[in-house]
Design an enzyme around this catalytic site. Structure first.
Site, mmCIF file in Angstrom:
data_model
loop_
_atom_site.group_PDB
_atom_site.id
_atom_site.type_symbol
_atom_site.label_atom_id
_atom_site.label_comp_id
_atom_site.label_asym_id
_atom_site.label_seq_id
_atom_site.Cartn_x
_atom_site.Cartn_y
_atom_site.Cartn_z
ATOM 1 N N TYR A 35 38.030 30.671 41.203
ATOM 2 C CA TYR A 35 37.614 30.400 39.877
ATOM 3 C C TYR A 35 37.100 29.139 39.679
ATOM 4 C CZ TYR A 35 41.807 33.880 39.620
ATOM 5 O OH TYR A 35 42.376 34.931 39.833
ATOM 6 N N TYR B 47 49.611 39.637 34.830
ATOM 7 C CA TYR B 47 48.638 39.333 35.938
ATOM 8 C C TYR B 47 48.809 40.155 37.226
ATOM 9 C CZ TYR B 47 45.661 37.247 39.409
ATOM 10 O OH TYR B 47 44.740 37.190 40.613
ATOM 11 N N ASP C 25 55.038 45.351 39.991
ATOM 12 C CA ASP C 25 54.322 44.260 40.757
ATOM 13 C C ASP C 25 55.026 43.076 41.065
ATOM 14 O OD1 ASP C 25 52.772 42.476 41.714
ATOM 15 O OD2 ASP C 25 51.161 42.800 40.244
ATOM 16 N N LYS D 135 51.973 38.274 48.990
ATOM 17 C CA LYS D 135 52.123 36.722 48.774
ATOM 18 C C LYS D 135 53.189 36.308 49.820
ATOM 19 C CE LYS D 135 50.187 35.302 44.649
ATOM 20 N NZ LYS D 135 49.814 35.953 43.531
HETATM 21 C C1 LIG Z 1 48.907 36.999 43.211
HETATM 22 C C2 LIG Z 1 49.196 38.226 42.323
HETATM 23 C C3 LIG Z 1 48.466 39.288 42.800
HETATM 24 C C4 LIG Z 1 47.112 39.533 43.630
HETATM 25 O O1 LIG Z 1 47.366 39.248 44.890
HETATM 26 P P1 LIG Z 1 46.200 38.692 45.923
HETATM 27 O O2 LIG Z 1 46.910 38.611 47.248
HETATM 28 O O3 LIG Z 1 45.504 37.297 45.386
HETATM 29 O O4 LIG Z 1 44.834 39.649 45.779
HETATM 30 C C5 LIG Z 1 48.729 40.584 42.205
HETATM 31 N N1 LIG Z 1 49.989 40.552 41.142
HETATM 32 C C6 LIG Z 1 50.582 39.347 41.011
HETATM 33 C C7 LIG Z 1 52.023 39.502 40.237
HETATM 34 C C8 LIG Z 1 50.333 38.058 41.809
HETATM 35 O O5 LIG Z 1 51.103 37.358 41.715
#
Ligand SMILES: *Cc1c(COP(=O)(O)O)cnc(C)c1O
Length: 429
Positions: free
Chosen positions: A21, A149, A250, A279
Protein backbone atom coordinates in the site's frame (compact mmCIF):
# COMPACT_ATOMS: atom_id res chain seq x y z
CA UNK A 1 27.68 3.41 11.09
CA UNK A 2 27.88 4.34 7.43
CA UNK A 3 27.58 1.59 4.85
CA UNK A 4 27.73 2.94 1.28
CA UNK A 5 26.43 -0.34 -0.20
CA UNK A 6 23.38 -0.19 2.04
CA UNK A 7 22.83 3.48 1.30
CA UNK A 8 22.79 2.69 -2.44
CA UNK A 9 20.49 -0.27 -1.92
CA UNK A 10 18.05 1.85 0.07
CA UNK A 11 18.10 4.50 -2.66
CA UNK A 12 17.28 1.73 -5.16
CA UNK A 13 14.50 0.45 -2.89
CA UNK A 14 12.99 3.93 -2.72
CA UNK A 15 13.08 4.34 -6.48
CA UNK A 16 12.16 0.86 -7.68
CA UNK A 17 10.44 -1.37 -5.13
CA UNK A 18 6.81 -1.26 -4.14
CA UNK A 19 6.07 -1.84 -0.48
CA UNK A 20 2.55 -2.72 0.76
CA UNK A 21 0.00 0.00 0.00
CA UNK A 22 2.73 2.46 -0.89
CA UNK A 23 3.38 5.36 -3.18
CA UNK A 24 6.29 5.25 -5.63
CA UNK A 25 6.59 9.02 -5.61
CA UNK A 26 6.28 9.67 -1.89
CA UNK A 27 7.28 6.42 -0.16
CA UNK A 28 7.45 6.23 3.63
CA UNK A 29 10.74 5.31 5.27
CA UNK A 30 11.56 1.60 5.38
CA UNK A 31 13.96 0.09 7.89
CA UNK A 32 16.52 -2.44 6.64
CA UNK A 33 16.55 -5.67 8.65
CA UNK A 34 19.67 -7.82 8.96
CA UNK A 35 18.40 -10.59 11.24
CA UNK A 36 15.55 -11.66 13.46
CA UNK A 37 15.54 -14.07 16.39
CA UNK A 38 12.80 -14.84 18.89
CA UNK A 39 10.77 -11.64 19.27
CA UNK A 40 13.62 -9.34 18.21
CA UNK A 41 14.18 -7.79 14.82
CA UNK A 42 17.69 -6.40 14.27
CA UNK A 43 18.11 -3.39 12.01
CA UNK A 44 21.15 -2.60 9.89
CA UNK A 45 22.21 0.13 12.32
CA UNK A 46 22.48 -2.48 15.06
CA UNK A 47 19.30 -1.48 16.85
CA UNK A 48 16.97 -4.28 17.96
CA UNK A 49 13.20 -3.93 18.08
CA UNK A 50 10.74 -6.00 20.09
CA UNK A 51 8.23 -7.21 17.53
CA UNK A 52 4.59 -6.39 18.30
CA UNK A 53 3.22 -7.43 14.90
CA UNK A 54 4.39 -11.04 14.48
CA UNK A 55 4.89 -9.95 10.87
CA UNK A 56 1.15 -9.53 10.42
CA UNK A 57 -0.13 -12.35 12.66
CA UNK A 58 2.13 -15.01 11.21
CA UNK A 59 5.28 -15.44 13.33
CA UNK A 60 3.65 -17.12 16.32
CA UNK A 61 6.72 -19.04 17.55
CA UNK A 62 9.14 -16.15 17.07
CA UNK A 63 11.80 -15.75 14.39
CA UNK A 64 14.38 -18.43 13.69
CA UNK A 65 12.84 -21.12 15.88
CA UNK A 66 15.29 -24.05 16.00
CA UNK A 67 12.54 -26.64 15.40
CA UNK A 68 11.17 -24.82 12.36
CA UNK A 69 14.66 -24.14 11.01
CA UNK A 70 15.45 -27.84 11.28
CA UNK A 71 12.19 -28.87 9.58
CA UNK A 72 13.02 -26.48 6.73
CA UNK A 73 16.57 -27.80 6.38
CA UNK A 74 15.43 -31.42 6.40
CA UNK A 75 12.86 -30.78 3.70
CA UNK A 76 15.25 -28.74 1.52
CA UNK A 77 17.71 -31.63 1.59
CA UNK A 78 14.95 -34.03 0.51
CA UNK A 79 13.18 -31.76 -2.06
CA UNK A 80 11.85 -28.17 -1.91
CA UNK A 81 9.18 -28.48 -4.50
CA UNK A 82 7.45 -30.79 -6.93
CA UNK A 83 4.27 -30.10 -8.84
CA UNK A 84 1.10 -31.33 -7.13
CA UNK A 85 -0.61 -32.40 -10.33
CA UNK A 86 -0.23 -36.17 -10.47
CA UNK A 87 2.29 -36.22 -7.60
CA UNK A 88 1.95 -36.14 -3.84
CA UNK A 89 4.21 -36.17 -0.78
CA UNK A 90 4.28 -36.78 2.96
CA UNK A 91 4.49 -33.12 4.00
CA UNK A 92 1.14 -32.38 2.29
CA UNK A 93 -0.47 -35.64 3.45
CA UNK A 94 0.65 -35.22 7.07
CA UNK A 95 -0.31 -31.56 7.19
CA UNK A 96 -3.74 -32.13 5.62
CA UNK A 97 -4.42 -34.92 8.08
CA UNK A 98 -3.43 -32.70 11.00
CA UNK A 99 -5.63 -29.84 9.74
CA UNK A 100 -8.63 -32.13 9.33
CA UNK A 101 -8.03 -33.39 12.88
CA UNK A 102 -7.76 -30.02 14.61
CA UNK A 103 -10.29 -27.88 12.72
CA UNK A 104 -14.01 -27.87 13.62
CA UNK A 105 -15.92 -31.10 12.90
CA UNK A 106 -17.00 -31.86 9.39
CA UNK A 107 -14.18 -30.10 7.56
CA UNK A 108 -12.66 -33.06 5.76
CA UNK A 109 -11.31 -31.90 2.41
CA UNK A 110 -8.23 -29.72 2.06
CA UNK A 111 -7.22 -27.46 -0.82
CA UNK A 112 -3.72 -25.98 -0.45
CA UNK A 113 -2.80 -22.69 -2.09
CA UNK A 114 -0.10 -20.08 -1.84
CA UNK A 115 -1.59 -17.15 0.05
CA UNK A 116 -4.52 -16.07 2.15
CA UNK A 117 -6.13 -14.07 -0.64
CA UNK A 118 -5.97 -17.07 -2.95
CA UNK A 119 -7.53 -19.30 -0.29
CA UNK A 120 -10.44 -16.84 -0.20
CA UNK A 121 -10.70 -16.92 -4.01
CA UNK A 122 -10.79 -20.70 -3.74
CA UNK A 123 -13.49 -20.55 -1.03
CA UNK A 124 -15.67 -18.27 -3.17
CA UNK A 125 -15.18 -20.48 -6.23
CA UNK A 126 -16.14 -23.52 -4.15
CA UNK A 127 -19.33 -21.78 -3.02
CA UNK A 128 -20.26 -20.78 -6.57
CA UNK A 129 -19.48 -24.19 -8.04
CA UNK A 130 -21.46 -25.82 -5.22
CA UNK A 131 -24.59 -23.76 -5.90
CA UNK A 132 -24.26 -24.27 -9.63
CA UNK A 133 -23.91 -28.02 -9.19
CA UNK A 134 -27.14 -28.01 -7.16
CA UNK A 135 -28.89 -26.15 -9.94
CA UNK A 136 -29.06 -22.86 -8.07
CA UNK A 137 -27.39 -20.87 -10.84
CA UNK A 138 -28.84 -17.58 -9.60
CA UNK A 139 -27.04 -17.97 -6.28
CA UNK A 140 -23.85 -16.30 -7.45
CA UNK A 141 -23.28 -13.44 -5.03
CA UNK A 142 -21.65 -13.41 -1.61
CA UNK A 143 -22.99 -11.83 1.58
CA UNK A 144 -20.25 -10.09 3.52
CA UNK A 145 -19.86 -7.82 6.55
CA UNK A 146 -18.90 -4.19 6.44
CA UNK A 147 -15.53 -3.57 8.08
CA UNK A 148 -14.39 -7.01 6.92
CA UNK A 149 -11.05 -7.77 5.30
CA UNK A 150 -10.46 -10.83 3.15
CA UNK A 151 -7.45 -10.06 0.95
CA UNK A 152 -6.34 -8.02 -2.04
CA UNK A 153 -7.13 -10.15 -5.10
CA UNK A 154 -10.33 -9.36 -7.00
CA UNK A 155 -12.95 -11.67 -5.53
CA UNK A 156 -11.40 -11.29 -2.08
CA UNK A 157 -11.40 -7.52 -2.52
CA UNK A 158 -15.06 -7.56 -3.56
CA UNK A 159 -16.02 -8.91 -0.11
CA UNK A 160 -13.83 -6.43 1.81
CA UNK A 161 -15.39 -3.35 3.37
CA UNK A 162 -16.43 -1.16 0.41
CA UNK A 163 -15.02 1.99 2.01
CA UNK A 164 -11.70 0.86 3.53
CA UNK A 165 -11.35 -1.62 0.65
CA UNK A 166 -11.60 1.34 -1.75
CA UNK A 167 -14.18 -0.28 -4.01
CA UNK A 168 -14.72 2.96 -5.88
CA UNK A 169 -11.24 2.65 -7.44
CA UNK A 170 -12.18 -0.64 -9.09
CA UNK A 171 -15.80 0.07 -9.80
CA UNK A 172 -17.07 -1.94 -12.73
CA UNK A 173 -14.30 -4.51 -12.38
CA UNK A 174 -15.42 -5.90 -9.02
CA UNK A 175 -18.29 -8.35 -8.63
CA UNK A 176 -21.07 -6.65 -6.70
CA UNK A 177 -21.68 -8.35 -3.37
CA UNK A 178 -24.29 -8.02 -0.63
CA UNK A 179 -23.20 -6.16 2.50
CA UNK A 180 -24.40 -6.48 6.07
CA UNK A 181 -23.70 -3.67 8.54
CA UNK A 182 -20.64 -4.40 10.69
CA UNK A 183 -21.75 -6.33 13.79
CA UNK A 184 -22.18 -4.00 16.78
CA UNK A 185 -22.64 -6.54 19.60
CA UNK A 186 -19.44 -6.68 21.67
CA UNK A 187 -17.63 -9.95 22.22
CA UNK A 188 -19.07 -11.88 25.18
CA UNK A 189 -22.53 -10.31 24.95
CA UNK A 190 -25.89 -11.58 23.75
CA UNK A 191 -26.78 -10.45 20.25
CA UNK A 192 -28.36 -7.00 19.95
CA UNK A 193 -31.76 -6.94 18.26
CA UNK A 194 -30.35 -4.59 15.61
CA UNK A 195 -27.65 -7.07 14.58
CA UNK A 196 -30.10 -9.98 14.50
CA UNK A 197 -32.56 -7.93 12.53
CA UNK A 198 -29.96 -6.94 9.91
CA UNK A 199 -28.93 -10.57 9.49
CA UNK A 200 -32.49 -11.83 9.14
CA UNK A 201 -33.57 -9.06 6.79
CA UNK A 202 -30.55 -9.54 4.53
CA UNK A 203 -31.08 -13.29 4.21
CA UNK A 204 -34.81 -12.85 3.62
CA UNK A 205 -34.22 -10.26 0.93
CA UNK A 206 -31.19 -11.78 -0.84
CA UNK A 207 -31.18 -15.55 -0.28
CA UNK A 208 -32.17 -16.38 -3.86
CA UNK A 209 -28.97 -14.74 -5.12
CA UNK A 210 -26.64 -15.54 -2.19
CA UNK A 211 -24.22 -18.45 -2.57
CA UNK A 212 -22.50 -17.92 0.76
CA UNK A 213 -21.89 -15.65 3.71
CA UNK A 214 -18.24 -14.89 4.41
CA UNK A 215 -17.01 -13.56 7.74
CA UNK A 216 -13.96 -13.32 9.94
CA UNK A 217 -15.25 -15.03 13.09
CA UNK A 218 -15.02 -12.97 16.33
CA UNK A 219 -12.27 -10.59 15.18
CA UNK A 220 -12.59 -8.32 12.18
CA UNK A 221 -8.90 -7.74 11.56
CA UNK A 222 -7.46 -5.32 9.02
CA UNK A 223 -10.89 -3.70 8.51
CA UNK A 224 -10.96 -2.27 12.03
CA UNK A 225 -9.68 -4.68 14.71
CA UNK A 226 -13.23 -5.14 15.99
CA UNK A 227 -14.25 -7.95 18.37
CA UNK A 228 -17.86 -9.10 18.14
CA UNK A 229 -20.32 -11.52 19.66
CA UNK A 230 -20.16 -15.28 19.12
CA UNK A 231 -23.97 -15.14 19.03
CA UNK A 232 -23.72 -13.31 15.71
CA UNK A 233 -21.89 -16.28 14.22
CA UNK A 234 -24.38 -18.77 15.65
CA UNK A 235 -27.25 -16.88 14.05
CA UNK A 236 -25.32 -16.57 10.79
CA UNK A 237 -24.88 -20.37 10.85
CA UNK A 238 -28.60 -20.90 11.46
CA UNK A 239 -29.63 -18.54 8.65
CA UNK A 240 -27.16 -20.06 6.18
CA UNK A 241 -28.72 -23.48 6.86
CA UNK A 242 -32.24 -22.12 6.62
CA UNK A 243 -31.65 -20.41 3.26
CA UNK A 244 -29.27 -22.85 1.55
CA UNK A 245 -26.19 -20.62 1.76
CA UNK A 246 -22.73 -21.80 2.70
CA UNK A 247 -20.89 -20.26 5.64
CA UNK A 248 -17.28 -19.33 4.85
CA UNK A 249 -15.11 -18.63 7.91
CA UNK A 250 -12.00 -16.64 7.05
CA UNK A 251 -9.66 -17.59 9.90
CA UNK A 252 -6.52 -16.46 8.11
CA UNK A 253 -5.82 -14.03 10.96
CA UNK A 254 -7.66 -15.70 13.85
CA UNK A 255 -6.57 -19.31 13.30
CA UNK A 256 -4.03 -21.19 15.43
CA UNK A 257 -4.91 -19.82 18.84
CA UNK A 258 -4.71 -16.06 18.46
CA UNK A 259 -8.15 -15.35 19.99
CA UNK A 260 -7.81 -17.86 22.83
CA UNK A 261 -9.49 -20.73 20.99
CA UNK A 262 -7.56 -22.76 18.43
CA UNK A 263 -10.03 -21.46 15.83
CA UNK A 264 -12.29 -18.49 16.51
CA UNK A 265 -15.36 -20.46 15.33
CA UNK A 266 -15.00 -22.47 18.53
CA UNK A 267 -16.10 -19.42 20.55
CA UNK A 268 -19.47 -19.91 18.86
CA UNK A 269 -19.36 -23.71 18.88
CA UNK A 270 -20.13 -23.89 15.20
CA UNK A 271 -18.41 -25.33 12.16
CA UNK A 272 -18.39 -23.45 8.88
CA UNK A 273 -18.90 -25.15 5.50
CA UNK A 274 -15.66 -23.66 4.24
CA UNK A 275 -12.67 -22.54 6.30
CA UNK A 276 -9.73 -20.41 5.12
CA UNK A 277 -6.36 -20.68 6.87
CA UNK A 278 -3.10 -18.86 6.20
CA UNK A 279 -0.79 -16.41 7.97
CA UNK A 280 0.32 -18.38 11.09
CA UNK A 281 0.00 -21.72 9.28
CA UNK A 282 3.76 -21.91 8.63
CA UNK A 283 4.71 -19.94 11.74
CA UNK A 284 5.50 -17.08 9.38
CA UNK A 285 8.23 -18.92 7.47
CA UNK A 286 6.69 -19.18 4.02
CA UNK A 287 3.50 -18.29 2.26
CA UNK A 288 1.00 -21.13 2.45
CA UNK A 289 -2.77 -21.25 2.81
CA UNK A 290 -5.48 -23.87 2.97
CA UNK A 291 -9.19 -23.94 2.22
CA UNK A 292 -11.06 -26.75 3.97
CA UNK A 293 -14.56 -27.91 3.24
CA UNK A 294 -17.05 -30.63 4.07
CA UNK A 295 -17.64 -33.97 2.37
CA UNK A 296 -21.02 -32.71 1.25
CA UNK A 297 -19.70 -29.57 -0.48
CA UNK A 298 -16.78 -31.43 -2.05
CA UNK A 299 -19.03 -34.22 -3.29
CA UNK A 300 -21.59 -31.81 -4.73
CA UNK A 301 -18.90 -29.86 -6.60
CA UNK A 302 -17.27 -33.02 -7.90
CA UNK A 303 -20.56 -34.45 -9.18
CA UNK A 304 -21.50 -31.17 -10.84
CA UNK A 305 -21.21 -30.24 -14.51
CA UNK A 306 -17.50 -29.40 -14.37
CA UNK A 307 -16.75 -32.77 -12.76
CA UNK A 308 -13.92 -31.25 -10.78
CA UNK A 309 -12.93 -28.20 -8.79
CA UNK A 310 -11.45 -25.64 -11.15
CA UNK A 311 -8.27 -24.42 -9.48
CA UNK A 312 -4.65 -25.59 -9.30
CA UNK A 313 -1.82 -23.17 -8.57
CA UNK A 314 1.77 -23.87 -9.66
CA UNK A 315 3.07 -23.96 -6.10
CA UNK A 316 0.10 -25.86 -4.69
CA UNK A 317 1.05 -27.70 -1.46
CA UNK A 318 4.68 -26.64 -1.73
CA UNK A 319 6.51 -29.36 0.23
CA UNK A 320 8.88 -26.97 2.00
CA UNK A 321 6.01 -24.80 3.23
CA UNK A 322 3.96 -27.88 4.22
CA UNK A 323 6.86 -29.43 6.17
CA UNK A 324 7.38 -26.22 8.13
CA UNK A 325 3.63 -25.81 8.68
CA UNK A 326 3.38 -29.34 10.06
CA UNK A 327 6.20 -28.63 12.52
CA UNK A 328 4.67 -25.27 13.46
CA UNK A 329 1.26 -26.78 14.22
CA UNK A 330 2.89 -29.68 16.09
CA UNK A 331 4.94 -27.25 18.17
CA UNK A 332 1.86 -25.19 18.98
CA UNK A 333 -0.21 -28.18 20.08
CA UNK A 334 2.62 -29.68 22.15
CA UNK A 335 2.69 -26.69 24.46
CA UNK A 336 0.06 -25.24 26.76
CA UNK A 337 -0.85 -22.63 24.16
CA UNK A 338 -4.19 -21.81 25.74
CA UNK A 339 -2.80 -20.67 29.11
CA UNK A 340 -0.07 -18.85 27.23
CA UNK A 341 -2.64 -16.86 25.22
CA UNK A 342 -4.50 -16.11 28.47
CA UNK A 343 -1.21 -14.81 29.86
CA UNK A 344 -0.83 -12.49 26.85
CA UNK A 345 -4.43 -11.32 27.21
CA UNK A 346 -4.00 -10.57 30.93
CA UNK A 347 -0.72 -8.71 30.39
CA UNK A 348 -1.97 -6.69 27.43
CA UNK A 349 -5.13 -5.77 29.33
CA UNK A 350 -3.17 -4.72 32.39
CA UNK A 351 -0.50 -2.67 30.61
CA UNK A 352 -2.75 -0.89 28.14
CA UNK A 353 -5.54 -0.08 30.64
CA UNK A 354 -3.79 3.15 31.57
CA UNK A 355 -4.67 4.54 28.11
CA UNK A 356 -8.42 4.01 28.61
CA UNK A 357 -9.04 7.50 29.94
CA UNK A 358 -6.55 9.32 27.77
CA UNK A 359 -8.25 12.18 25.87
CA UNK A 360 -6.77 11.06 22.53
CA UNK A 361 -7.97 7.46 22.99
CA UNK A 362 -11.44 6.26 21.98
CA UNK A 363 -11.12 2.67 23.17
CA UNK A 364 -8.72 0.07 24.48
CA UNK A 365 -9.60 -3.58 23.91
CA UNK A 366 -7.77 -6.87 24.23
CA UNK A 367 -8.71 -10.40 23.24
CA UNK A 368 -6.36 -13.37 23.38
CA UNK A 369 -3.03 -12.30 21.96
CA UNK A 370 -4.41 -9.08 20.45
CA UNK A 371 -4.19 -5.63 22.01
CA UNK A 372 -5.85 -2.62 20.36
CA UNK A 373 -5.68 1.08 21.18
CA UNK A 374 -8.20 2.95 19.06
CA UNK A 375 -7.46 6.66 18.77
CA UNK A 376 -10.04 9.41 18.30
CA UNK A 377 -8.48 10.49 15.02
CA UNK A 378 -6.35 8.79 12.38
CA UNK A 379 -2.66 8.92 13.23
CA UNK A 380 0.04 9.99 10.85
CA UNK A 381 2.17 6.92 10.18
CA UNK A 382 5.05 9.06 8.94
CA UNK A 383 5.27 10.77 12.32
CA UNK A 384 4.40 7.81 14.54
CA UNK A 385 6.52 5.04 13.03
CA UNK A 386 9.91 6.59 13.98
CA UNK A 387 8.65 7.15 17.53
CA UNK A 388 7.94 3.45 17.99
CA UNK A 389 11.35 2.61 16.56
CA UNK A 390 12.95 5.06 19.01
CA UNK A 391 11.19 3.13 21.79
CA UNK A 392 12.80 -0.07 20.52
CA UNK A 393 9.51 -1.65 19.48
CA UNK A 394 8.03 -2.63 16.12
CA UNK A 395 4.42 -1.45 15.94
CA UNK A 396 2.75 -0.47 12.68
CA UNK A 397 -0.46 1.46 13.23
CA UNK A 398 -3.06 2.05 10.54
CA UNK A 399 -5.76 4.70 10.56
CA UNK A 400 -6.98 5.21 14.12
CA UNK A 401 -5.57 1.89 15.27
CA UNK A 402 -2.44 1.21 17.23
CA UNK A 403 -2.49 -2.53 17.74
CA UNK A 404 -0.25 -5.47 18.56
CA UNK A 405 -0.41 -9.23 18.18
CA UNK A 406 3.05 -10.31 19.31
CA UNK A 407 4.65 -13.72 18.79
CA UNK A 408 3.25 -16.14 21.41
CA UNK A 409 6.76 -16.69 22.81
CA UNK A 410 7.13 -13.09 24.03
CA UNK A 411 8.16 -12.94 27.71
CA UNK A 412 6.27 -10.90 30.30
CA UNK A 413 9.21 -8.55 30.46
CA UNK A 414 9.35 -7.89 26.71
CA UNK A 415 5.58 -7.55 26.57
CA UNK A 416 5.75 -4.95 29.33
CA UNK A 417 8.43 -3.05 27.39
CA UNK A 418 6.31 -3.26 24.24
CA UNK A 419 3.21 -1.93 25.98
CA UNK A 420 5.08 0.79 27.86
CA UNK A 421 6.51 1.99 24.54
CA UNK A 422 3.00 2.17 23.10
CA UNK A 423 1.75 4.06 26.16
CA UNK A 424 4.61 6.57 25.88
CA UNK A 425 4.10 7.14 22.16
CA UNK A 426 0.32 7.49 22.44
CA UNK A 427 0.51 9.85 25.44
CA UNK A 428 3.03 11.99 23.54
CA UNK A 429 0.56 12.60 20.70
C1 LIG B 1 -4.25 -11.29 5.73
C2 LIG B 1 -5.62 -11.74 5.51
C3 LIG B 1 -6.04 -12.19 4.24
C4 LIG B 1 -5.13 -12.18 3.04
O1 LIG B 1 -4.04 -13.03 3.17
P1 LIG B 1 -2.73 -12.80 2.25
O2 LIG B 1 -1.85 -13.92 2.62
O3 LIG B 1 -2.19 -11.45 2.63
O4 LIG B 1 -3.18 -12.84 0.84
C5 LIG B 1 -7.35 -12.63 4.12
N1 LIG B 1 -8.20 -12.63 5.17
C6 LIG B 1 -7.83 -12.21 6.40
C7 LIG B 1 -8.80 -12.26 7.52
C8 LIG B 1 -6.54 -11.74 6.61
O5 LIG B 1 -6.18 -11.30 7.81
Amino acid sequence: MHDPKLTDALAFDREHIWHPYSSMTDPLEVYPVTSAKGVRITLANGQTLIDGMASWWSVIHGYGHPRLNQAAKNQIDAFSHVMFGGLTHMPAMDLAQKLVQITPDGLEKVFFSDSGSVSVEVAIKMALQYQQARGYTRKNRIISLRRGYHGDTFAAMSVCDPVTGMHQIFQGALPSQIFLPAPETPFGEALLASDLDALERTFKQHHTEAAALILEPIVQGAGGMRFYSADYIRHARRLCDQYGCLLIADEIATGFGRTGQLFACEHANIAPDILCLGKALTGGYLSLAATLTTDHVAKTISQGGAGCFMHGPTFMANPLACAIALESVTLLLEGDWKSNILRLEAQLTQHLAILKNHPKVADVRCLGGIGVVELNAPCELKRLQPKFVEEGIWVRPFGKLVYVMPPYVITDEDLATLCQGIVRVVTSL
